[in-house]
Structures are given as structure tokens and as C-alpha cells.
Design an enzyme around this catalytic site. Structure first.
Site, PDB file in Angstrom:
ATOM      1  N   LYS A 164     -60.889 -47.517 -56.157  1.00  0.00           N
ATOM      2  CA  LYS A 164     -60.468 -46.121 -55.976  1.00  0.00           C
ATOM      3  C   LYS A 164     -61.088 -45.555 -54.691  1.00  0.00           C
ATOM      4  CE  LYS A 164     -64.261 -44.561 -58.927  1.00  0.00           C
ATOM      5  NZ  LYS A 164     -64.636 -44.179 -60.304  1.00  0.00           N
ATOM      6  N   ARG A 214     -66.558 -35.980 -70.740  1.00  0.00           N
ATOM      7  CA  ARG A 214     -65.725 -35.549 -69.620  1.00  0.00           C
ATOM      8  C   ARG A 214     -64.283 -35.749 -70.058  1.00  0.00           C
ATOM      9  NH1 ARG A 214     -66.990 -38.674 -64.090  1.00  0.00           N
ATOM     10  NH2 ARG A 214     -65.927 -40.259 -65.326  1.00  0.00           N
ATOM     11  N   TYR A 260     -79.822 -28.043 -32.741  1.00  0.00           N
ATOM     12  CA  TYR A 260     -79.566 -26.726 -33.350  1.00  0.00           C
ATOM     13  C   TYR A 260     -80.772 -26.213 -34.114  1.00  0.00           C
ATOM     14  CZ  TYR A 260     -74.524 -26.982 -32.465  1.00  0.00           C
ATOM     15  OH  TYR A 260     -73.296 -27.036 -31.884  1.00  0.00           O
ATOM     16  N   MET A 275     -72.144 -31.889 -35.519  1.00  0.00           N
ATOM     17  CA  MET A 275     -70.827 -32.356 -35.951  1.00  0.00           C
ATOM     18  C   MET A 275     -70.503 -33.739 -35.378  1.00  0.00           C
ATOM     19  SD  MET A 275     -67.057 -30.612 -35.564  1.00  0.00           S
ATOM     20  CE  MET A 275     -67.461 -29.129 -36.451  1.00  0.00           C
TER      21      MET A 275
HETATM   22  C1  LIG Z   1     -65.549 -45.248 -60.695  1.00  0.00           C
HETATM   23  C2  LIG Z   1     -65.546 -45.847 -62.045  1.00  0.00           C
HETATM   24  C3  LIG Z   1     -66.177 -47.075 -62.290  1.00  0.00           C
HETATM   25  C4  LIG Z   1     -67.034 -47.780 -61.257  1.00  0.00           C
HETATM   26  O1  LIG Z   1     -68.321 -47.203 -61.296  1.00  0.00           O
HETATM   27  P1  LIG Z   1     -69.505 -47.746 -60.382  1.00  0.00           P
HETATM   28  O2  LIG Z   1     -70.674 -46.938 -60.782  1.00  0.00           O
HETATM   29  O3  LIG Z   1     -69.100 -47.503 -58.964  1.00  0.00           O
HETATM   30  O4  LIG Z   1     -69.629 -49.192 -60.675  1.00  0.00           O
HETATM   31  C5  LIG Z   1     -66.036 -47.640 -63.541  1.00  0.00           C
HETATM   32  N1  LIG Z   1     -65.319 -47.014 -64.501  1.00  0.00           N
HETATM   33  C6  LIG Z   1     -64.730 -45.824 -64.313  1.00  0.00           C
HETATM   34  C7  LIG Z   1     -63.976 -45.190 -65.423  1.00  0.00           C
HETATM   35  C8  LIG Z   1     -64.836 -45.196 -63.090  1.00  0.00           C
HETATM   36  O5  LIG Z   1     -64.252 -43.997 -62.910  1.00  0.00           O
END
Ligand SMILES: *Cc1c(COP(=O)(O)O)cnc(C)c1O
Length: 359
Positions: free
Chosen positions: A37, A133, A257, A305
Site C-alpha cells: 500500500k 478501529r 531560518y 523547504m
Molecule cells: C499496513 C498494514 C499491515 C503492514 O503493517 P507493517 O507494520 O508495516 O508490517 C498489515 N496489516 C494491515 C491490515 C495493514 O493495514
């Protein structure tokens, strides 16, 4: 667009392959969804998926656009949508592309049951074992399972849950989540998936049928403290740039800055072409590690930046054009993250559009 700016993210696909195989070696009886992802945590989802295509059991993404990108690039393995669909009308595309969907709420369940696909949907039933969640309450699992199992256009089912605190292996919370999850299944024989990177490394009893490595694929440890098994991971991203200016400042002169850093002594200061617009954390303080010509030194003053300033005291051959590593094999992304009160997750996914990826 090729850029003359010296900033680039070198992506080591062989390290990602090594880290994937390492995850499988730690969980020898599990299959593994490579979590790609968020553009493979900033590493480039297509390149990463193609590098893993001959060995990965499947891939996981957050949404259908990310999945379609992989299908269009020729990825044929199972792809799981970790949050399922956001609207019923996405199910036609799920059907056409042969994706697997998480079902985490009643609405998604109703959409799926009402759909009329050309092939069966593979569904991952999400149970809320304590993250609070998304996911069905443990007490709803039997009902959801029965409704899906009775539906003729539902194929394979997997039970999935996610850990809130697996990166704190000394706490009992993960063990409690495992118990809540197992109790919800009440002995049912169904493939299970629990473990993110931290649990793959620290909770072998959570490996089950499918592990879901994310961060560890990219070579960063999910733990704040040193963890022996995490030491074998290989960093997959080297974020590097170069010195674009060098100056000698007398003691008492401020840099950057706000004048937040003032030279304590005559100081050779280097300017590096990277800034917060490229994803370098703006809150990185003076002292954050950075490597110039392979030698470790420190950030000075505020992150701008497009530029940062670094201490060149004692650095050999630190002239304009010298290579600077922001994180990678010399400087752990976790060290920069810790100094900046953030996580390697955010550093990787925050890499800006101006950063060229080199494979
Ligand atoms: C992003 C995600 C993972 C991977 O988690 P990591 O901590 O990066 O290994 C696994 N399961 C779900 C449901 C996730 O959203």
C-alpha cells in the site's frame, strides 16, 4: 522528467526480496501477503511487486486504485484490499480484476451479499480483537461467517485481525488480542491472518496461515529498541543528495531560518539539496544524523523547504558535489525518525514527488 537536482531515492529491490524471504523464513508454515500500500511505502508499488512477483504468495493494498495499478502491471497473484471497498459500485471492478476484499462492517457485508458477480468473491472477515478501529465485534463473527458461507457467490474465507501494540513485545496486549481472536473463531477451521511486521518478528504464535509484512520488507525495524531478529533486515531505500554549497562561518554566526543554530566555534557548513518539500522531516533538530562522503555527521539549524545545512567539521573531501545520505545503509531511517518524533513509516511514505526513484 529527468532532474538535474542531485536528490534521489535508490531502491534496492534485492534487499526487498531478501526481506520478503526472511519474513517467510521466520514464519515457515505461513503464506505471506507483501504489503505494498501507499506506493509500497514510498518505494514504488509496481517495481516492488514485479520484483516479488516470482516469490510472493499475494499482495495487500489499501484501496482499489492501488490494486488496479498492480493488475495493469501484470501482477496475477491474489491482491487483498485491506479496507475492502468504500462503495458497492467498486465490487464490479473487484469481480473483473479478481481481487480479494476485507469485509469489516455490516454495510460492506450487505453490498457483497447483494452483488451479482461473474465469479466468487474471496473475503477476509475482519475481527476487531482490540485495535478498535475497524472490524466486526468478536461476538458477531459466527453470524457474519454463516451469512458469507451460505452465499453462492462467496469463495474462500479468511479471518483477519490487526494488532495495536505488537511493536511493544513486552506488553501482554498482543497476547490478549490473539486470545480474543481465537475465541471468536471458537475452533472453526478457517485460514487466519494476524501478524504485521512487528508480530512476525516478535510473536511467532501469531503467524497463522497468512502473515502480512509491510515495514520489514523495506528493511526498517518496527521496534523502537534494538531487536535481534530485526538486525537481519536490509534497508531498501537510500535517500541521497549532494552538497550544493560549502562555507566557513566564524563562531557566533547563526545558520538558517530563525537563527535556531548558532556556531559554537568556527564551523564549516554544508548545504544539501533536500528539504521538507521532498519529505525530509521539518522537525528534525540540530544533531539529527546525516552522512557526508560516507562519514556520519549532524544536521545544523532548521530544515528548509528545499535545503538543509550540515556540519562538515572533520569530514574529509566535503566539497560541493559530495554525496550525502539522509537515510539508508549508513544512517538508519529509524534514527532520523526517532530524532524527529516520527516513524520510518512516515518518512518512507512522505517521500516527495520531486524525488526520483532509481532501481
Ligand atoms: C499496513 C498494514 C499491515 C503492514 O503493517 P507493517 O507494520 O508495516 O508490517 C498489515 N496489516 C494491515 C491490515 C495493514 O493495514
Amino acid at each position: 522528467m529527468p532532474s538535474s537536482r542531485p536528490l534521489r531515492a535508490r531502491i534496492h529491490l534485492d534487499a526487498i526480496r531478501h526481506n520478503y524471504r526472511y519474513a517467510k523464513q521466520l514464519a515457515p508454515h505461513s503464506k505471506a501477503l507483501a504489503v505494498v500500500k501507499a506506493n509500497a511505502y514510498g518505494h514504488g508499488a509496481i517495481a516492488v511487486a514485479q520484483a516479488l512477483a516470482d516469490c510472493a504468495d499475494g499482495f495487500a493494498v489499501a484501496c482499489i486504485d492501488e490494486a488496479m495499478e498492480l493488475r495493469e502491471a501484470g501482477i496475477t497473484q491474489p491482491i487483498v484490499l485491506l479496507e475492502g471497498v468504500f462503495h458497492a459500485n467498486e465490487l464490479a471492478l473487484v469481480d473483473r480484476a479478481g481481487l480479494s476484499v476485507v469485509i469489516h462492517c455490516q454495510e460492506q457485508l450487505a453490498w457483497l451479499l447483494a452483488a451479482r458477480p461473474t465469479q466468487q468473491f474471496n473475503c477476509w472477515i475482519k475481527i476487531d480483537s482490540g485495535m478498535h478501529r475497524v472490524g466486526f465485534a468478536p461476538s458477531d463473527f459466527n453470524r457474519v461467517y454463516a451469512e458469507l458461507r451460505a452465499c453462492p457467490h462467496v469463495g474462500e474465507l479468511v479471518a483477519i485481525s490487526h494488532f495495536a501494540r505488537a511493536d511493544e513485545p513486552n506488553l501482554p496486549y498482543t497476547t490478549q488480542q490473539i486470545a480474543v481472536f481465537e475465541q471468536a473463531l471458537s475452533g472453526l477451521i478457517i485460514p487466519r491472518s494476524l501478524a504485521n511486521s512487528a508480530a512476525i518478528l516478535a510473536f511467532p504464535n501469531a503467524h497463522a496461515e497468512w502473515i502480512r509484512p509491510g515495514l520489514m520488507l523495506y528493511g526498517a525495524s518496527p521496534f523502537a529498541e534494538a531487536q535481534p531478529l530485526a538486525m537481519a533486515l536490509r534497508p531498501a531505500m537510500t535517500l541521497e543528495s549532494a552538497l550544493i554549497s560549502v562555507r566557513n562561518l566564524p563562531a557566533g554566526e547563526p545558520v538558517g531560518y530563525g537563527g535556531s543554530f548558532v556556531c559554537e566555534r568556527p564551523t564549516r557548513v554544508g548545504v544539501v539539496a533536500i528539504g521538507y518539500a521532498d519529505g525530509y522531516p521539518r522537525h528534525a533538530p540540530t544533531g539529527t544524523p546525516v552522512a557526508v562522503n560516507g562519514q556520519v555527521t549532524r544536521l545544523l539549524g532548521r530544515v528548509s523547504m528545499d535545503m538543509i545545512t550540515v556540519d562538515l567539521t572533520g569530514i574529509i573531501d566535503a566539497n560541493v558535489g559530495a554525496t550525502v545520505e539522509l537515510w539508508g545503509t549508513i544512517i538508519a531511517a529509524n534514527a532520523v525518525a526517532a530524532a524527529s518524533a516520527t516513524l520510518a513509516y512516515q518518512l518512507f511514505t512522505g517521500i516527495g514527488r520531486r524525488v526520483a526513484h532509481c532501481y
